[in-house]
Every structure is written in C-alpha cells, then in structure tokens.
Scaffold this active site. Structure first.
Site, mmCIF file in Angstrom:
data_model
loop_
_atom_site.group_PDB
_atom_site.id
_atom_site.type_symbol
_atom_site.label_atom_id
_atom_site.label_comp_id
_atom_site.label_asym_id
_atom_site.label_seq_id
_atom_site.Cartn_x
_atom_site.Cartn_y
_atom_site.Cartn_z
ATOM 1 N N GLY A 17 5.925 -30.469 57.324
ATOM 2 C CA GLY A 17 6.233 -30.226 55.925
ATOM 3 C C GLY A 17 7.202 -29.071 55.789
ATOM 4 N N GLN A 77 11.571 -22.199 51.682
ATOM 5 C CA GLN A 77 11.573 -21.834 53.092
ATOM 6 C C GLN A 77 12.980 -21.869 53.693
ATOM 7 O OE1 GLN A 77 8.110 -24.663 53.983
ATOM 8 N NE2 GLN A 77 7.987 -23.113 55.611
ATOM 9 N N CYS A 136 2.672 -22.711 59.947
ATOM 10 C CA CYS A 136 3.788 -22.760 59.015
ATOM 11 C C CYS A 136 5.074 -22.404 59.750
ATOM 12 C CB CYS A 136 3.539 -21.767 57.876
ATOM 13 S SG CYS A 136 4.810 -21.756 56.613
ATOM 14 N N LEU A 137 6.136 -23.123 59.440
ATOM 15 C CA LEU A 137 7.424 -22.825 60.062
ATOM 16 C C LEU A 137 7.933 -21.440 59.658
ATOM 17 C CD1 LEU A 137 9.134 -26.320 59.663
ATOM 18 C CD2 LEU A 137 8.086 -25.333 61.722
ATOM 19 N N HIS A 154 -0.244 -27.181 50.783
ATOM 20 C CA HIS A 154 0.401 -26.095 51.532
ATOM 21 C C HIS A 154 1.859 -25.951 51.093
ATOM 22 C CE1 HIS A 154 1.294 -23.835 55.405
ATOM 23 N NE2 HIS A 154 2.503 -24.219 55.024
ATOM 24 N N GLU A 155 2.581 -27.061 51.044
ATOM 25 C CA GLU A 155 3.993 -27.012 50.663
ATOM 26 C C GLU A 155 4.161 -26.631 49.197
ATOM 27 O OE1 GLU A 155 6.046 -26.810 52.986
ATOM 28 O OE2 GLU A 155 4.695 -27.571 54.523
ATOM 29 N N HIS A 184 4.193 -22.928 48.577
ATOM 30 C CA HIS A 184 5.490 -22.272 48.809
ATOM 31 C C HIS A 184 6.316 -22.209 47.520
ATOM 32 C CE1 HIS A 184 5.575 -21.527 53.107
ATOM 33 N NE2 HIS A 184 5.131 -22.757 53.338
#
Length: 176
Positions: free
Chosen positions: A46, A51, A94-95, A136-137, A140
């Site tokens: 994701g 991000q 997470c990235l 989660h996304e 952000h």
C-alpha cells in the site's frame, strides 16, 4: 510511469493532512499509476500520496500474493462509512518507517466509499488484511503513521533510530 521518492519518518510532511481530489483527472490517474509502480518496486502492499510528497487524498494498494496476478486498487477521496465493533490485530510495517514493525489493532471489517481511477464512485466492504491495509493508508491522509498507534516509548525509540539513519546514512536495526 515513474518511480517516486518515498518520504521517511520523521519527515514533517508525513504529519500533514491531505486535501480532497474532488475529480479524478488524468493527472490524478498518472499519480495513481506512478504510486503503484513505486509501491511494487519498494516492495510494499500500500502507498498513500503524502508518502511521496503529494498532499492529495489518494491511496493505492495490492495485497495479492506476488506469484499471482496483480489486483491493484486505486482510491481517491476514500472515506469509511462503516466499521465493525470488533478489532483485528495485524503486524504492520510501512514504507515510510522502514525496517520497523508492530502489532496494531483496528476494526476487523469496514465499508469504504471512494472514487476509482475512472472517477466512478464506488463502495466496497473489506475484512482482514485488506481492511487493515485500507485503514493504514487512509491514516496517512490525515498525517497519522502506524507508530502513532503504539506506545510512546516504542514510537520514540523508532523515531530516534530513523533520525539517526537520516543523519548518518547508516541502517536502522528493527525494533521487535
């Protein structure tokens, strides 16, 4: 398509709130495609526009196993219209918080309304990993990282390690 740079914590841009897209334009579709390419290369399941430094309410995800055919989801202006009363806990990463993972409890089932890449309003129900990934996304988009859902002590340890990585260029050891 193009690979986009992924911001890492504690970059202050990750704490900003994204603005609505309104209409999915060709530029937004291109952003979605670039985000998917970036996510696949990273690799991740994701990615949210903040991000990659774009403060728009856009997320992409694909939880299909690598060996299977890809099944990407592109969402603009997603909003939760229902969440279940019971929670599920998944280990999240997470990235933007590389090499760090922690268990996070979130509603186990959700219903989300969004605009797809063709500007069609859709609604879908999700459970399990898909529900967790969407939430989660979506976090952000409001400047929330998964580490904001864990203890302050653990969060601060992770952030100090990530700051050290940025300053020294060394790699951070994961926190269990």
């Amino acid at each position: 398509m193009a690979l986009l740079p992924i911001l890492t914590a504690p970059d202050p841009r990750l704490k900003q709130k994204a603005t609505p897209v309104g209409t999915v334009t060709p530029e937004v579709r291109r952003l979605m495609d670039d985000m998917l390419e970036t996510m696949y290369v990273a690799p991740g399941i994701g990615l949210a526009a903040p991000q990659v430094g774009v403060l728009k309410r856009v997320i992409v995800l694909d939880i299909s196993p690598e060996a299977e055919k890809r099944a990407p989801l592109r969402m603009a202006d997603p909003e939760l219209v229902w969440v279940s009363d019971h929670d599920a806990t998944f280990e999240e990463g997470c990235l933007s918080v590389p090499q760090h993972y922690s268990d996070v409890a979130r509603p186990a089932e959700i219903r989300v309304r969004y605009k797809d890449e063709n500007n069609v309003e859709r609604e879908m129900e999700a459970k399990g990993l898909l529900a967790t990934c969407i939430q989660h996304e979506m976090d952000h988009l409001d400047g929330v990282l998964f580490i904001d859902h864990i203890s302050a002590l653990k969060r601060n340890i992770i952030l100090r390690k990530l700051l050290k990585v940025k300053k020294t260029g060394t790699s951070a050891a994961p926190v269990a």
